[in-house]
Design an enzyme around this catalytic site. Structure first.
Site, mmCIF file in Angstrom:
data_model
loop_
_atom_site.group_PDB
_atom_site.id
_atom_site.type_symbol
_atom_site.label_atom_id
_atom_site.label_comp_id
_atom_site.label_asym_id
_atom_site.label_seq_id
_atom_site.Cartn_x
_atom_site.Cartn_y
_atom_site.Cartn_z
ATOM 1 N N LYS A 251 0.842 -1.203 0.000
ATOM 2 C CA LYS A 251 0.000 0.000 0.000
ATOM 3 C C LYS A 251 0.881 1.258 0.000
ATOM 4 O O LYS A 251 2.063 1.198 0.324
ATOM 5 C CB LYS A 251 -0.944 -0.023 1.200
HETATM 6 C C1 LIG Z 1 -5.504 -4.197 0.792
HETATM 7 C C2 LIG Z 1 -6.978 -4.079 0.802
HETATM 8 C C3 LIG Z 1 -7.758 -4.464 1.907
HETATM 9 C C4 LIG Z 1 -7.243 -5.297 3.035
HETATM 10 O O1 LIG Z 1 -6.236 -4.810 3.768
HETATM 11 P P1 LIG Z 1 -5.313 -5.804 4.630
HETATM 12 O O2 LIG Z 1 -4.494 -4.839 5.410
HETATM 13 O O3 LIG Z 1 -4.525 -6.624 3.682
HETATM 14 O O4 LIG Z 1 -6.206 -6.620 5.504
HETATM 15 C C5 LIG Z 1 -9.113 -4.192 1.888
HETATM 16 N N1 LIG Z 1 -9.695 -3.605 0.837
HETATM 17 C C6 LIG Z 1 -8.998 -3.256 -0.250
HETATM 18 C C7 LIG Z 1 -9.721 -2.609 -1.385
HETATM 19 C C8 LIG Z 1 -7.633 -3.501 -0.318
HETATM 20 O O5 LIG Z 1 -6.954 -3.172 -1.427
#
Ligand SMILES: *Cc1c(COP(=O)(O)O)cnc(C)c1O
Length: 380
Positions: A184
């Protein structure tokens, strides 16, 4: 072998190391410590909301948000058919029914219209996923939700830094959920955040993530909660990342701009960005045009992979996943089409301009009828 050009890499060039060392040297490594508060403060100020609450990850954020909003077994929760699975599985774990809706062919996001068509008397709310960092058209959705008495959650996991009509993504619904997974824009390894302006929701969420313990009264529980806490170690990384958030987001946007320039005229389509909206470009993603026949999306990815360029396909439509098969009625023609033609390109903030050019050149060379490109990458 790791690719020469990875899809994404954390960018830890700021105070990350110094802050983590402080945690180790002071032994504040668990879920108490000064970095938790500092990370929440810097995040809250950046988004422009009253509350930011750290969590263990983005999926836990969604789970907490749904739980705090009172989602119960049998409740219907609307999600886009094209998304990472987390918003739908979080709803599923509360016994709720995730109801998928189709997306807009140009923004690849759900819209107030596709949501309206799926409303029933069991609908409780909507999770608006800002796919790949492109903000959902929130105004009509806010109006619809207000009129029907529905809550509105933003899944902003991919959209840190995005803006809609002068406000940051994360400040546009009742609650917003962020992820700080390794790929991210801002990462803490694993981690998440919830933002909201609602005093009461924030209070309940803080309590729920900490075993439901009554604040000020140790080991006293008036509600059943979870352990969805973030550690001070993670928050130390998060604070250092947020100190550079403007640079990280603008580098992502610059990379997308470069791709748009280098791929002008190529047989690919970028998503539309609505007026008065800032795409945060977590990732630069394109659709292979149908007339780029001669190569499928999967063949393209395979070819790029052989050149050391890592790419990702789009998400599968939710209704096709084994966990939801037969439980998601409806037609999702746009999602199905976008899903099979979509490919995400390398978008690390550490990517150099020359590497963006190289990826673009290699991609163009793979597309039939497109003569620009390196000779080694022409079709066999
Ligand atoms: C990455 C992501 C998540 C989940 O996040 P995690 O930290 O991996 O649990 C949820 N929604 C979207 C759209 C994502 O891209």
């Amino acid at each position: 072998m790791s690719p020469r050009i990875p899809i994404s890499e954390p960018d830890l060039s700021g105070n990350e190391k110094a802050y983590v060392l402080e945690c180790l040297e002071t032994s504040w490594i668990s879920s108490k410590g000064r970095f938790i508060d500092l990370f929440e403060d810097i995040f809250r100020n950046y988004i422009g909301v009253r509350h930011a609450i750290t969590t263990s990850n983005g999926t836990a954020s969604l789970h907490l948000a749904l739980y705090a909003l009172g989602v119960k077994p049998g409740d219907e929760v609307i999600v886009p058919a094209l998304t990472y699975v987390a918003p739908a599985s979080a709803a599923l774990h509360l016994g709720a029914v995730p109801v998928a809706v189709d997306i807009d062919p140009n923004t690849w996001n759900l819209t107030a219209d596709t949501v309206r068509a799926a409303l029933t008397d069991r609908t409780r709310g909507v999770i608006a996923v800002h796919l790949f960092g492109n903000p959902v058209d929130m105004a009509p959705l806010q109006t619809l939700c207000r009129e029907r008495g529905l809550w509105l959650i933003e899944d902003a996991a991919e959209a840190l830094g995005g803006e809609y009509r002068g406000r940051k993504v994360g400040a546009l619904g009742d609650v917003a959920c962020f992820s700080f997974f390794g790929n991210k824009t801002v990462s803490t390894g694993e981690g998440g955040m919830i933002t909201t302006d609602h005093e009461e929701l924030a209070r309940v969420i803080r309590r729920l993530k900490n075993q439901g313990e009554t604040p000020g009264r140790r080991y006293w529980h008036e509600m059943a909660g979870f352990n969805f806490r973030m550690t001070n170690l993670q928050a130390a990384v998060g604070l250092a990342q947020m100190e550079q958030v403007e640079r990280l987001v603008s580098r992502k946007q610059a990379i997308a701009e470069l791709y748009r320039r280098h791929l002008r005229g190529a047989s690919v389509t970028f998503s539309d960005v609505l007026p008065d909206t800032v795409h945060s470009y977590w990732m630069t993603s394109v659709l292979l045009n149908s007339e780029a026949a001669g190569i499928t999306r999967d063949e393209l990815m395979e070819r790029l992979g052989r050149e050391g360029i890592e790419t990702r396909p789009f998400f599968y439509p939710l209704h096709q996943l084994p966990i939801f098969q037969g439980r998601m009625p409806g037609q999702f023609p746009v999602t199905e089409d976008v899903s099979v033609r979509g490919v995400t390109l390398p978008g690390s903030t550490r990517l150099r301009d020359a590497e963006v050019a190289l990826v673009s050149r290699t991609l163009r060379a793979c597309l039939s009828g497109d003569r620009v490109g390196a000779p080694h990458a022409t079709r066999p």
